[in-house]
Motif scaffolding. Structure first.
Motif, PDB file in Angstrom:
ATOM      1  N   THR A   1      35.582  31.996  46.898  1.00 54.54           N
ATOM      2  CA  THR A   1      35.703  30.990  47.943  1.00 54.54           C
ATOM      3  C   THR A   1      36.062  31.628  49.269  1.00 54.54           C
ATOM      4  OG1 THR A   1      36.680  28.874  48.573  1.00 54.54           O
ATOM      5  CG2 THR A   1      38.148  30.468  47.544  1.00 54.54           C
TER       6      THR A   1
ATOM      7  N   TYR B   1      38.906  35.501  40.007  1.00 52.99           N
ATOM      8  CA  TYR B   1      38.767  34.867  41.309  1.00 52.99           C
ATOM      9  C   TYR B   1      38.633  35.952  42.370  1.00 52.99           C
ATOM     10  CZ  TYR B   1      40.653  32.449  45.452  1.00 52.99           C
ATOM     11  OH  TYR B   1      40.853  31.930  46.699  1.00 52.99           O
TER      12      TYR B   1
ATOM     13  N   VAL C   1      33.334  28.058  44.891  1.00 53.14           N
ATOM     14  CA  VAL C   1      34.091  26.825  44.701  1.00 53.14           C
ATOM     15  C   VAL C   1      33.350  25.661  45.363  1.00 53.14           C
ATOM     16  CG1 VAL C   1      36.250  25.637  45.278  1.00 53.14           C
ATOM     17  CG2 VAL C   1      36.306  28.009  44.472  1.00 53.14           C
TER      18      VAL C   1
ATOM     19  N   ASP D   1      34.726  23.755  40.620  1.00 60.11           N
ATOM     20  CA  ASP D   1      35.726  23.411  39.608  1.00 60.11           C
ATOM     21  C   ASP D   1      35.136  22.491  38.543  1.00 60.11           C
ATOM     22  OD1 ASP D   1      35.593  21.266  41.433  1.00 60.11           O
ATOM     23  OD2 ASP D   1      37.702  20.765  41.184  1.00 60.11           O
TER      24      ASP D   1
ATOM     25  N   LYS E   1      30.823  20.556  42.644  1.00 58.45           N
ATOM     26  CA  LYS E   1      31.859  21.509  43.025  1.00 58.45           C
ATOM     27  C   LYS E   1      32.058  22.526  41.914  1.00 58.45           C
ATOM     28  CE  LYS E   1      34.577  18.735  46.184  1.00 58.45           C
ATOM     29  NZ  LYS E   1      35.922  18.277  46.510  1.00 58.45           N
TER      30      LYS E   1
ATOM     31  N   MET F   1      35.118  32.912  40.076  1.00 57.17           N
ATOM     32  CA  MET F   1      34.973  31.952  41.173  1.00 57.17           C
ATOM     33  C   MET F   1      35.275  32.658  42.489  1.00 57.17           C
ATOM     34  SD  MET F   1      36.457  28.427  39.593  1.00 57.17           S
ATOM     35  CE  MET F   1      35.509  27.414  40.716  1.00 57.17           C
TER      36      MET F   1
ATOM     37  N   ALA G   1      42.162  28.541  40.204  1.00 59.66           N
ATOM     38  CA  ALA G   1      40.861  28.872  39.627  1.00 59.66           C
ATOM     39  C   ALA G   1      40.996  29.131  38.120  1.00 59.66           C
ATOM     40  CB  ALA G   1      40.263  30.092  40.321  1.00 59.66           C
TER      41      ALA G   1
ATOM     42  N   VAL H   1      41.760  26.866  47.253  1.00 59.97           N
ATOM     43  CA  VAL H   1      41.873  27.218  45.840  1.00 59.97           C
ATOM     44  C   VAL H   1      42.362  28.656  45.759  1.00 59.97           C
ATOM     45  CG1 VAL H   1      40.625  27.598  43.686  1.00 59.97           C
ATOM     46  CG2 VAL H   1      40.011  25.678  45.138  1.00 59.97           C
TER      47      VAL H   1
END
Length: 95
Positions: free
Chosen positions: A48, A67, A19, A27, A25, A46, A59, A54
């Motif tokens: 993080t 995610y 992320v 996103d 970034k 994704m 996500a 997030v």
């Protein structure tokens, strides 16, 4: 935007992105990729380590396929990769 150019030129089968990345970034990059017909169906996972920033639902709303929260195990990552790439169908069984 070098990371975006790299992804577009290499056309990966799966994208694993953080992320929080330098330059762009996650996103934003995820949204850019989803706007391209080349990446409409490419799995994007994704990750993080930013607690609470997030979540999985956010996500997915950004366009991610799935995610993972850091820290994650190698087993969890490989399970997701297998889910989206069907590695188990391509790996030869030891004899």
């Amino acid at each position: 935007m070098q990371s975006a150019a790299t992804v577009f030129s290499s056309r990966p089968d799966l994208i694993l992105m953080d992320v929080a990345m330098p330059g762009i970034k996650g996103d934003r990059l995820c949204k850019l990729l989803r706007q391209s017909s080349a990446f409409k169906s490419t799995p994007i996972i994704m990750v993080t380590g930013l607690t609470g920033e997030v979540g999985k639902s956010e996500a997915i709303a950004m366009g991610a396929t799935d995610y993972l929260a850091k820290p994650f195990s190698q087993e969890a990552l490989l399970k997701l990769m297998d889910q989206y790439l069907n590695f188990s169908q391509h790996v030869a069984t030891p004899t």
